[in-house]
Write an enzyme that holds these catalytic residues in place. Structure first.
Site, PDB file in Angstrom:
ATOM      1  N   HIS A 136      -1.372  14.221  10.752  1.00 37.50           N
ATOM      2  CA  HIS A 136      -0.584  15.117   9.908  1.00 37.50           C
ATOM      3  C   HIS A 136       0.486  14.319   9.163  1.00 37.50           C
ATOM      4  O   HIS A 136       1.040  13.370   9.715  1.00 37.50           O
ATOM      5  CB  HIS A 136       0.120  16.170  10.771  1.00 37.50           C
ATOM      6  CG  HIS A 136      -0.811  17.100  11.456  1.00 37.50           C
ATOM      7  ND1 HIS A 136      -1.417  16.787  12.651  1.00 37.50           N
ATOM      8  CD2 HIS A 136      -1.249  18.336  11.118  1.00 37.50           C
ATOM      9  CE1 HIS A 136      -2.188  17.797  13.024  1.00 37.50           C
ATOM     10  NE2 HIS A 136      -2.105  18.748  12.111  1.00 37.50           N
ATOM     11  N   GLU A 165       2.249   6.894  14.431  1.00 37.00           N
ATOM     12  CA  GLU A 165       3.219   6.301  13.515  1.00 37.00           C
ATOM     13  C   GLU A 165       3.844   5.047  14.129  1.00 37.00           C
ATOM     14  O   GLU A 165       4.013   4.035  13.446  1.00 37.00           O
ATOM     15  CB  GLU A 165       4.280   7.330  13.133  1.00 37.00           C
ATOM     16  CG  GLU A 165       3.793   8.400  12.178  1.00 37.00           C
ATOM     17  CD  GLU A 165       2.817   9.423  12.781  1.00 37.00           C
ATOM     18  OE1 GLU A 165       2.139  10.109  12.004  1.00 37.00           O
ATOM     19  OE2 GLU A 165       2.725   9.528  14.022  1.00 37.00           O
ATOM     20  N   ASP A 213       0.059 -12.144   7.074  1.00 39.39           N
ATOM     21  CA  ASP A 213      -0.119 -12.322   5.632  1.00 39.39           C
ATOM     22  C   ASP A 213       0.845 -13.365   5.072  1.00 39.39           C
ATOM     23  O   ASP A 213       0.452 -14.229   4.288  1.00 39.39           O
ATOM     24  CB  ASP A 213       0.067 -10.993   4.910  1.00 39.39           C
ATOM     25  CG  ASP A 213      -0.095 -11.129   3.411  1.00 39.39           C
ATOM     26  OD1 ASP A 213      -1.134 -11.666   2.969  1.00 39.39           O
ATOM     27  OD2 ASP A 213       0.818 -10.713   2.678  1.00 39.39           O
TER      28      ASP A 213
END
Length: 159
Positions: free
Chosen positions: A77, A114, A128
């Protein structure tokens, strides 16, 4: 026995209906580790990385990722997070960076995904930014540390 909440009676994936649930304060913490060569870690710690402050960039990436988890995980959600925190700690004795995230809200569904997404995105950002220096870094031990709130109760991971 618990059942999968995202599978309906026909065995199809569906988004859980939380409209009848009461708002409660919910919180979750997650962690991840990035293991690297001592030289790579020293470059991060010393601030000599040519791309800039690795920890600051990873922290912002983790916060952004937590806010956008619903766009990445199909049945999550969209949530109105009230707090997202990402902490990074260099562990030179283990050649690691430890990432811990915290997500919090007052709402109808938990914030575990989350918190996990925040820790994961911060780890991926470290990879990265440092891959030009070292390609064989390892992202590992991504896990939920704790959660509180909601009808399923509290959870604390074993050490």
């Amino acid at each position: 026995m618990n059942t999968f909440t995202h599978i309906n009676q026909n065995g199809e994936a569906n988004m859980v209906d939380v409209s009848a649930k009461q708002d409660t304060v919910r919180e979750a913490r997650a962690e991840a580790f990035v293991t690297m060569n001592p030289e790579t870690l020293q470059m991060i710690i010393s601030g000599n990385h040519h791309k800039g402050d690795v920890f600051a960039t990873a922290r912002i990436a983790g916060i952004q990722a937590a806010k956008r988890t619903w766009e990445l995980i199909p049945l999550c959600h969209p949530l109105l997070l009230s707090k997202v925190e990402v902490q990074l700690e260099a562990l030179p004795e283990k050649n690691q960076v430890r990432i811990e995230s915290l997500c919090k809200l007052s709402g109808k569904t938990g914030v575990e995904m989350e918190a996990l997404t925040a820790a994961s995105a911060a780890a991926l950002t470290i990879y990265d930014m440092c891959k030009a220096v070292q390609k064989d870094m390892v992202i590992e031990q991504v896990r939920l540390l704790s959660k509180s709130g909601g009808k399923s109760g509290d959870f604390v991971a074993k050490s």
